[in-house]
Design a protein around this motif. Structure first.
Motif, PDB file in Angstrom:
ATOM      1  N   GLY A   1       1.038   0.099  15.510  1.00  9.34           N
ATOM      2  CA  GLY A   1       0.068   0.419  14.458  1.00  9.34           C
ATOM      3  C   GLY A   1       0.686   1.233  13.343  1.00  9.34           C
ATOM      4  O   GLY A   1       0.472   0.955  12.160  1.00  9.34           O
ATOM      5  N   ALA A   2       1.464   2.238  13.706  1.00 11.89           N
ATOM      6  CA  ALA A   2       2.124   3.065  12.697  1.00 11.89           C
ATOM      7  C   ALA A   2       3.167   2.270  11.929  1.00 11.89           C
ATOM      8  O   ALA A   2       3.324   2.437  10.715  1.00 11.89           O
ATOM      9  CB  ALA A   2       2.775   4.275  13.369  1.00 11.89           C
TER      10      ALA A   2
ATOM     11  N   VAL B   1       3.549  -2.419   5.988  1.00 11.50           N
ATOM     12  CA  VAL B   1       2.650  -3.423   5.417  1.00 11.50           C
ATOM     13  C   VAL B   1       1.529  -2.748   4.631  1.00 11.50           C
ATOM     14  O   VAL B   1       1.275  -3.079   3.476  1.00 11.50           O
ATOM     15  CB  VAL B   1       2.061  -4.339   6.515  1.00 11.50           C
ATOM     16  CG1 VAL B   1       1.050  -5.307   5.930  1.00 11.50           C
ATOM     17  CG2 VAL B   1       3.165  -5.096   7.236  1.00 11.50           C
ATOM     18  N   GLY B   2       0.869  -1.791   5.250  1.00 17.70           N
ATOM     19  CA  GLY B   2      -0.292  -1.155   4.628  1.00 17.70           C
ATOM     20  C   GLY B   2       0.033  -0.370   3.375  1.00 17.70           C
ATOM     21  O   GLY B   2      -0.657  -0.494   2.356  1.00 17.70           O
ATOM     22  N   VAL B   3       1.061   0.427   3.415  1.00 17.49           N
ATOM     23  CA  VAL B   3       1.425   1.251   2.248  1.00 17.49           C
ATOM     24  C   VAL B   3       1.846   0.388   1.056  1.00 17.49           C
ATOM     25  O   VAL B   3       1.370   0.624  -0.057  1.00 17.49           O
ATOM     26  CB  VAL B   3       2.504   2.291   2.633  1.00 17.49           C
ATOM     27  CG1 VAL B   3       3.023   3.007   1.409  1.00 17.49           C
ATOM     28  CG2 VAL B   3       1.944   3.287   3.641  1.00 17.49           C
TER      29      VAL B   3
ATOM     30  N   PHE C   1       0.339  -1.797  -4.243  1.00 15.90           N
ATOM     31  CA  PHE C   1       0.131  -2.947  -5.121  1.00 15.90           C
ATOM     32  C   PHE C   1      -1.292  -2.954  -5.666  1.00 15.90           C
ATOM     33  O   PHE C   1      -1.503  -3.186  -6.867  1.00 15.90           O
ATOM     34  CB  PHE C   1       0.413  -4.247  -4.366  1.00 15.90           C
ATOM     35  CG  PHE C   1       0.086  -5.470  -5.160  1.00 15.90           C
ATOM     36  CD1 PHE C   1       0.961  -5.940  -6.122  1.00 15.90           C
ATOM     37  CD2 PHE C   1      -1.106  -6.157  -4.952  1.00 15.90           C
ATOM     38  CE1 PHE C   1       0.659  -7.068  -6.869  1.00 15.90           C
ATOM     39  CE2 PHE C   1      -1.414  -7.278  -5.692  1.00 15.90           C
ATOM     40  CZ  PHE C   1      -0.528  -7.735  -6.657  1.00 15.90           C
ATOM     41  N   VAL C   2      -2.274  -2.706  -4.821  1.00 14.84           N
ATOM     42  CA  VAL C   2      -3.672  -2.717  -5.256  1.00 14.84           C
ATOM     43  C   VAL C   2      -3.931  -1.609  -6.271  1.00 14.84           C
ATOM     44  O   VAL C   2      -4.598  -1.833  -7.286  1.00 14.84           O
ATOM     45  CB  VAL C   2      -4.612  -2.599  -4.031  1.00 14.84           C
ATOM     46  CG1 VAL C   2      -6.041  -2.332  -4.453  1.00 14.84           C
ATOM     47  CG2 VAL C   2      -4.527  -3.853  -3.185  1.00 14.84           C
TER      48      VAL C   2
END
Length: 56
Positions: A26-27, A33-35, A40-41
């Motif tokens: 998860g980390a 991926v999440g960061v 980008f968003v």
């Protein structure tokens, strides 16, 4: 030949070469991926904001 290359496989720690604790899946996904997706968003939103405000 493997006797000559044996020291290359030695696990010798140099100064500052201290591995940290393992990261869970998860980390790892959040970091790699999440960061980037979040960055980008945010950047895309900031770039599009003047155009959106100008239309109204």
């Amino acid at each position: 030949m493997s006797l000559i290359s044996a020291p290359a496989f030695a696990n010798i720690r140099d100064d500052g070469d201290e591995p940290g604790a393992e990261m869970g899946i998860g980390a790892t996904l959040a970091l790699f991926v999440g960061v980037p997706v979040l960055a980008f968003v945010i950047i895309a939103g900031l770039v599009m904001l003047p155009g959106i405000r100008k239309k109204h």
